[in-house]
Design an enzyme around this catalytic site. Structure first.
Site, short mmCIF file in Angstrom:
data_model
loop_
_atom_site.label_atom_id
_atom_site.label_comp_id
_atom_site.label_asym_id
_atom_site.label_seq_id
_atom_site.Cartn_x
_atom_site.Cartn_y
_atom_site.Cartn_z
N GLU A 1 0.84 -1.13 0.04
CA GLU A 1 -0.05 -0.10 -0.06
C GLU A 1 0.79 1.21 -0.02
O GLU A 1 1.74 1.06 0.80
CB GLU A 1 -0.66 -0.09 1.47
N ASP B 1 -5.00 8.58 10.43
CA ASP B 1 -3.49 8.30 10.94
C ASP B 1 -3.14 8.85 12.55
O ASP B 1 -3.42 9.74 12.61
CB ASP B 1 -2.94 8.93 10.01
#
Lengths: 436, 293
Positions: free
Chosen positions: B76, B87
């Site tokens: 990824e 995140d």
């Protein structure tokens, strides 16, 4: 331009034309659906609406006044200006309307903790207040830049029992505080309600926050009919995310004779790039859960906004405003820091009312509109009594929190009193010859 | 493993009726092929995340190649974004640095092209949606496919908002990797499963990215529910940093996704450290021999 026929009122979301929606991590969708369900039930529950009404009357201090300001308008012949006094609400701004509503929903959902983002600190203070009132835990995320320029509001929130977390990521302002609140919420959603403070974000927030603020316009509409005997020609409100503007606009949306003006933060001037005029210079995209106008670069990275008012320092705008802009029902114009601060000072000196710097953008918009009418010959010193144009301005908050910023801007502090690391931007932005 | 998932593979969301679906040629899914190849080899698919451009474009390519050549089945490549709400601190710090250094989106396609040429792994992009929206989903999909990319992981896009992405991904043969969470209702797990191609990304924990000492017990349930909804491949992400995590996940899931631990290794030891950690993590992916000790 988007064609729209029929009523503009009570748009249910999640979409407003092409705008709005729910661009969010899957982890939060269940929580958003729970909020949506709870809100839909509550607004149709007479007990809920009675309790909300009781708190509005006996805690918030509603209805807020509608005050005519003839001395403020004295250089605008043929124009009457009225202020919707959200500054007189408990905690000093319109923010408390939405906060009380959502805190009741949080209690109804069995949540024990509130989290919120804040820019100027008004929404954080209001959330900390409601948390104290309802016995809920409270954490407020605030960009580090804003904790410095609004230090007194940080102390206020802490006095009310809230924990204030300075956000040090990104531009360290309101948008980053929202990111951090969302990260908290993803991990805490079982016990926590994210009390989003404006008409942005994923559904149901835009329509729900509007609902709780629509009392502003409903009262203003009744009050102007009682005081002036007719509807106003225009309504002006400042727009960052746009909650006070949606609140006051909503009642007037279907009054086609009432022009609606949203005043965005033009910052140092829209030609400088340092502004927060999302609608005027933004492009459509998705941020914080909604498709709307936002300030972004060619790659889709959010551009940092700038405004002398922390509360308007947000690089996007509520999706319903984006739609009202595209349908032409409302008009959005930038007001730069200098024009805003001139209106700020004028209200202080002519009426004895110190407005929030956010709200001063709306005041400046009203003066500009009056001037435009004068230039067009619509009004003049010869305008007969009873023939005047009428403007209602949303005075969304009081300026106590802004005294330090404004004093620096106007050079009212002795040099020694300007603390190191203080609001140097405000000083730098001071126009030549600003009056003390 | 015999597959009964042609329905999953043909983009049924775009509203074609059954007859049309039969006529639609099956879309080749590079990600599915990589995961199935791992399964055939007796391994849990090992999926590794690295941000594009970190610490530089060149080193991000070297790091991804090291990842692919040391056992990753799927890579990824995360696109740095100004507002990454899913995140945690390690990935945020990395991507903020990349943006501060002036990273431009065009480099993503160069990175994808280089990595696909130099590894056998399927390479997908992980991106917040505004990046794709700004370029235009059609253009983004075309450029990604031209660069050899396999699909997109979409952390802030739910199927309800993905109409244009369904069309573009079918047109360019790209995989749509949606997330499913512990909080997702059964109805939503079905929607997500039907909407995904390649694999379903099972979020192991209610939270943001970041290494955790143990894999959440919620993960197994997330995977089981996606399997029950018909997902042929479910990979678990968030909080996975050790070979033993992957071994544990391999008991019930088809793949395990590691991000933060790899980013930290890259930050501290450069591309070589990514290769070392990937090789170590890959031992946890081996199912049939007890790869420990």
């Amino acid at each position: 331009m988007i064609e729209h026929t029929g009523s503009y009122q009570h748009q249910p979301g999640p979409y407003f034309g092409p705008y709005g929606g729910r661009w969010m991590p899957e982890s939060l969708i269940a929580a958003l659906e729970e909020v949506d369900r709870t809100f839909t039930e509550a607004r149709n529950d007479p007990e809920f609406t009675a309790e909300l009404q009781d708190l509005f009357t006996n805690y918030v201090n509603r209805p807020s006044l509608l005050t005519e300001v003839p001395r403020f308008a004295q250089d605008s012949p043929g124009v009457r200006i009225f202020l919707k006094r959200e500054d007189l609400n408990h905690t000093g701004s319109h923010k408390i309307n939405n906060v009380i509503g959502q805190a009741l929903l949080a209690r109804r959902m069995g949540k024990t903790r509130l989290i919120a983002e804040t820019g100027a600190g008004q929404h954080g203070v209001a959330t900390a207040t409601a948390a104290a009132l309802f016995g809920l835990e409270c954490t407020v995320y605030m960009g580090e830049v804003d904790t410095q320029r609004q230090a007194l509001n940080v102390a206020r929130m802490e006095m009310l029992g809230a924990t204030v977390i300075p956000v040090t990521t990104g531009a360290r302002t309101l948008k980053d505080a929202i990111n951090e609140a969302l990260r908290d919420w993803v991990a805490s959603v079982d016990t926590t309600h994210y009390l989003l403070g404006t008409v942005t974000g994923p559904a149901p927030f835009p329509a729900m926050v509007r609902f709780f603020h629509s009392v502003i316009g409903e009262e203003a509409r009744e009050q102007i009919l009682a005081q002036a005997g007719r509807l106003p020609d225009a309504v002006c409100a400042c727009v960052g995310g746009g909650s006070n503007a949606m609140g006051i606009f909503h009642a007037f949306l279907d009054d086609s004779g009432v022009e609606l003006y949203g005043l965005e933060a033009g910052g140092k001037g829209i030609s400088t790039g340092e502004h927060a005029a999302s609608i005027n210079l933004g492009r459509t995209g998705v941020l914080h859960g909604a498709r709307t106008y936002l300030m972004q670069d060619e790659d889709g990275q959010t551009i940092d906004s700038h405004s002398i008012s922390a509360g308007l320092d947000y690089p996007a705008v509520g999706p319903e405003h984006a739609w009202l802009n595209d349908t032409g029902r409302a008009t959005y114009e930038p007001v730069d820091d200098a024009e805003c601060m001139a209106a700020f000072q004028r209200l202080c000196r002519t009426e004895g009312i110190v407005p929030a710097i956010e709200s001063a953008h709306a005041l400046a918009g009203a003066l500009r509109l009056a001037q435009r009418w004068a230039d067009e010959g619509v009004v003049s010193a010869d305008t007969a009594a009873g023939e005047e144009k009428i403007i209602v301005v949303s005075l969304s908050g009081r300026g106590d929190k802004d005294v330090a910023t404004a004093a620096k801007y106007f050079g009212m502090l002795p040099d020694a009193a300007t603390p190191e690391g203080g609001d140097a931007e405000a000083v730098a932005a001071r126009p030549e010859g600003a009056q003390n | 493993m015999t597959e009964q998932n042609t329905g999953q593979e043909t983009g049924q969301q775009s509203g074609q009726n059954t007859e049309q679906q039969v006529e639609t040629p099956a879309i080749r899914s590079l990600t599915s092929e990589s995961i199935e190849a791992a399964r055939d080899a007796g391994r849990t698919a090992f999926i590794g995340y690295l941000p594009a451009g970190f610490p530089t474009v060149e080193d991000s390519i070297e790091a991804a190649v090291a990842l692919g050549n040391n056992g990753a089945d799927v890579i990824e490549i995360g696109i740095p974004y100004s507002d990454p709400v899913m995140d945690g601190p390690v990935i945020q710090a990395a991507t903020s640095q990349v943006l501060a250094d002036g990273f431009r989106i065009d480099a993503v396609f160069d990175i994808i092209r280089a990595v696909t040429q130099r590894t056998d792994a399927a390479v997908v992009v992980m991106t917040y949606w505004n990046i794709v929206d700004r370029m235009g989903v059609e253009t983004f999909a075309r450029r990604l496919a031209e660069a050899g990319g396999a699909g997109i992981v979409t952390p802030d896009l739910v199927p309800e908002e993905a109409g244009a992405w369904f069309e573009a991904s079918d047109r360019y043969g790209l995989d749509r990797i949606f997330l499913t969470a512990p909080s997702s209702t059964d109805e939503r797990v079905e929607l997500i499963t039907e909407s995904s191609r390649g694999f379903v990304y099972g979020v192991s924990v209610m939270g943001v990215t970041g290494a955790r000492s143990e894999v959440s017990t919620a993960a197994e349930n997330v995977v089981a529910r996606a399997h029950a909804a018909g997902a042929p491949r479910v990979a678990v992400g968030l909080g996975i940093s050790k070979p033993e995590h992957i071994r544990e996940i391999g008991a019930y899931a088809d793949g395990a996704i590691v991000g933060t631990a790899l980013v930290a290794a890259l930050r501290d030891g450069g591309p070589a450290a990514v290769g070392t950690l990937a090789a170590e993590l890959a031992t946890g992916a081996v199912k049939n021999s007890r790869g420990d000790a």
